[in-house]
Scaffold this motif. Structure first.
Motif, short mmCIF file in Angstrom:
data_model
loop_
_atom_site.label_atom_id
_atom_site.label_comp_id
_atom_site.label_asym_id
_atom_site.label_seq_id
_atom_site.Cartn_x
_atom_site.Cartn_y
_atom_site.Cartn_z
N GLY A 8 -6.79 -17.02 -38.14
CA GLY A 8 -7.68 -15.87 -38.25
C GLY A 8 -6.87 -14.61 -38.04
N TYR A 9 -7.03 -13.63 -38.93
CA TYR A 9 -6.16 -12.45 -38.91
C TYR A 9 -7.02 -11.19 -38.95
N VAL A 10 -6.88 -10.35 -37.93
CA VAL A 10 -7.53 -9.04 -37.92
C VAL A 10 -6.45 -7.99 -38.07
N GLU A 11 -6.48 -7.30 -39.21
CA GLU A 11 -5.43 -6.32 -39.51
C GLU A 11 -5.57 -5.09 -38.62
N GLN A 12 -4.51 -4.28 -38.64
CA GLN A 12 -4.51 -3.07 -37.83
C GLN A 12 -5.63 -2.13 -38.28
N ASP A 13 -5.80 -1.98 -39.56
CA ASP A 13 -6.90 -1.19 -40.12
C ASP A 13 -7.78 -2.15 -40.92
#
Length: 630
Positions: free
Chosen positions: A469-474
């Protein structure tokens, strides 16, 4: 100061590159995909051609019977029936051609979009979004003209042309010779113009792509543009792009317009010559009046297909110009195809989920294929950096127009299973790039990244990403509803699951303020949500999928103290027995981590716990003193 001047630094490409040219063989698959309908159209063309060719012969018989004062009988009714039949066949054929043309555009758009969404991330770094959208919209529409403006219809026309040619040869070889001489000259001129039409058409489509990219850029950043009082400058810049497309359109119109007078002159010269020479031959008794009238009718029958041929040449030339831009994207290797030559390293026994072994990386420096990859900033400075992954300062290390410079240098660290690893360091140190490499948005320039002991280049990307699961910086919020965003990574989640995960990140207020609940719209780019709400929604989307590995890139940077605490509690709850790699923005996120990796200028300068690093690593001690806000 005048606001009508073009913004400094904005690139003005007066000489638009031609780009790759498509071949006619590349157009055939789109047509042959509808071979059943095309065959039907050709069949109707044959029947229609026979009906049209029979008409002059019947007219000749009518004239002969009238000259000899004989009864016409049913001949006139046969002639009327042929006229009506030819008209009905033409109408049905037109419908089939329109339908097939629309089908070709659909096929082209489906294949283009599917290929586009599977391209390596590096391709999106060097291409403008608006130009890619233009290829899906404007360029594919050009293929419609192939079917509707003469290519398949020209098949039936060719039959009429050949049939008329044979009939004219039988009627009078002298008049036929004169006709063919004029037509040959006209055809040579049209073929010469067609190559120029293809080039100019492709340049025009590129200009339309530039215009679409400029509009998309200004609209997507409209609040920033307004706040910077740059509205008029942006409008002027877009106006200049529109004028560029207009100028190329005028060039195309000029070249295409030459085809019309060539065909018209050929018709007029042929007709007047046939009238003059034919009248003389009738007067001398070489041919009869009925023969001359039949010859002229066949001449007009032949001129129609000739016009179709000229139109087909023009429309196909324009379509091939647009097809070149479409094929440029379709011919690019997808992520999977780009992996074909990679030989994965052998698996090793390890308790670490992720292991970096001497990994170095530089962002790809491939020049943009369309000559228009740079995206100028609002203040006019040219921004030629990638548009997707990595922090801005990290991406500034590499420009698509320069030699690549390494962003990471011999990075080595491990992320133990079920533990929390924090990445800290100054802005531009390479932290976001590390997460992008784990997601395989890019592959290392050198070294190996292992996932569960296996080189990730040997893993299927879809399977790899299903574990992460990946939550980007923006992290973007997609246009649509709350439910649409939440189900992006967990399409089978129930409404109860969605409500629960929104509660866990303190977003129940968003549900309650709109009676539509989960169906409440979030607006383009989540404009109807606050910055903190957008960030929490992006995190909720990842938490709902609950993968075994979570990558969080400064996930609490936009949150106030209360929401940060609530979100940390939610992450702690879902992180049980899961592996976390967190890019830390605040000291409170770091101190509870099982290990902290300190990154500076693309190098690991320290690994340990908070207490250990305060004693051993000066950079970390300085960051901690400033609460890691550097």
């Amino acid at each position: 100061m005048s606001t009508t001047n073009a913004r400094p630094g904005r690139r003005r490409n007066k000489d638009v590159p031609e780009g790759p040219r498509a071949k006619f063989s590349q157009l055939l698959p789109y047509i042959l995909a509808h071979k059943g309908v095309v065959a039907g159209v050709i069949g109707l063309s044959i029947v229609g051609a026979a009906a049209s060719l029979a008409q002059p012969l019947l007219v000749a018989q009518v004239i002969a019977l009238v000259e000899h004062e004989r009864d016409l009988g049913s001949l006139i009714w046969w002639l009327a029936a042929l006229v009506v039949a030819a008209a009905v066949i033409s109408g049905f054929q037109h419908y089939l051609l329109q339908r097939t043309g629309t089908g070709i555009v659909l096929d082209a758009r489906r294949s283009l979009v599917r290929r586009m969404l599977h391209l390596p991330i590096s391709q999106f770094d060097t291409r403008r979004t608006g130009d890619l959208v233009s290829r899906v919209g404007s360029d594919t529409t050009m293929l419609y003209a192939v079917m509707t403006q003469g290519l398949v219809d020209a098949v039936g026309g060719a039959l009429i042309f050949v049939g008329a040619l044979i009939a004219m040869l039988i009627l009078d070889a002298v008049l036929l010779g004169i006709t063919l001489l004029v037509i040959a000259i006209a055809l040579a001129l049209v073929i010469g113009l067609s190559s120029r039409i293809r080039v100019v058409s492709q340049k025009q489509q590129r200009k339309v792509g530039d215009l679409a990219a400029s509009v998309e850029r200004a609209v997507s950043a409209i609040r920033t543009v307004r706040a910077a009082n740059a509205t008029e400058r942006e409008a002027d810049a877009i106006d200049e792009e529109a004028r560029g497309a207009y100028r190329m359109g005028i060039q195309l119109a000029k070249v295409s317009a030459l085809v019309v007078p060539v065909a018209g002159i050929a018709l007029q010269v042929t007709f007047l010559t046939i009238i003059g020479v034919g009248g003389y031959r009738v007067a001398t008794g070489d041919i009869t009046l009925a023969t001359l009238v039949s010859f002229i009718l066949f001449l007009f029958l032949m001129i129609g297909p000739l016009g179709q041929a000229f139109g087909a040449i023009t429309s196909v030339s324009q379509a091939l110009g647009a097809l070149g831009r479409i094929q440029e994207i379709i011919d690019l290797p997808s992520e999977t195809e780009a992996d074909a030559g990679i030989v994965p390293a052998a698996a090793i026994e390890t308790d670490d989920v992720i292991r970096f072994e001497d990994v170095s990386f530089a962002y790809p420096a491939a020049p943009p294929a369309d000559g228009a990859a740079t995206s100028p900033s609002v203040d006019g400075a040219s921004n030629s950096t990638p548009l997707v992954e990595g922090s801005r300062s990290e991406r500034l290390e590499t420009s698509p127009d320069s030699d690549p410079r390494p962003v990471l240098h011999n990075i080595s660290f491990t992320a133990p299973r079920g533990k929390r690893t924090a990445l800290v360091g100054p802005s531009g140190a390479g932290k976001s790039t590390i997460l992008a490499l784990i997601e395989r948005f890019y592959d290392p320039t050198s070294g190996v990244i292992r996932f569960g002991g296996v080189d990730i280049r040997g893993l299927d990307r879809t399977e790899l990403r299903s574990q992460i699961g990946y939550v980007e910086q923006d992290a973007p919020v997609l246009a649509g509803s709350l439910r649409d965003n939440l189900l992006l990574a967990a399409p089978d989640a129930s409404d109860a699951d969605c409500v629960e995960v929104l509660r866990s990140v303190n977003l129940t207020g968003v549900l309650e303020r709109d009676e539509r609940g989960l169906d409440a719209p979030v607006g383009e780019d989540g404009v109807m949500l606050s910055g903190g709400e957008r960030q929490r929604l992006a995190i909720a989307r990842t938490l709902l999928a609950a993968p075994p590995v979570l990558l969080l890139d400064e996930s609490t940077s936009s949150l106030d103290g209360l929401n940060e605490r609530l979100l940390r509690d939610a992450i702690d709850a879902v992180a049980q027995n899961r592996t976390l790699i967190v890019i830390a923005h605040r000291l409170s996120t770091v101190v509870d981590s099982d290990q902290i990796v300190v990154v500076e200028a693309g190098r690991v300068v320290g690994v340990g716990t908070h207490d250990e690093l305060v004693d051993s690593t000066p950079l970390y001690r300085a960051l901690a003193e400033h609460q890691l806000l550097a």
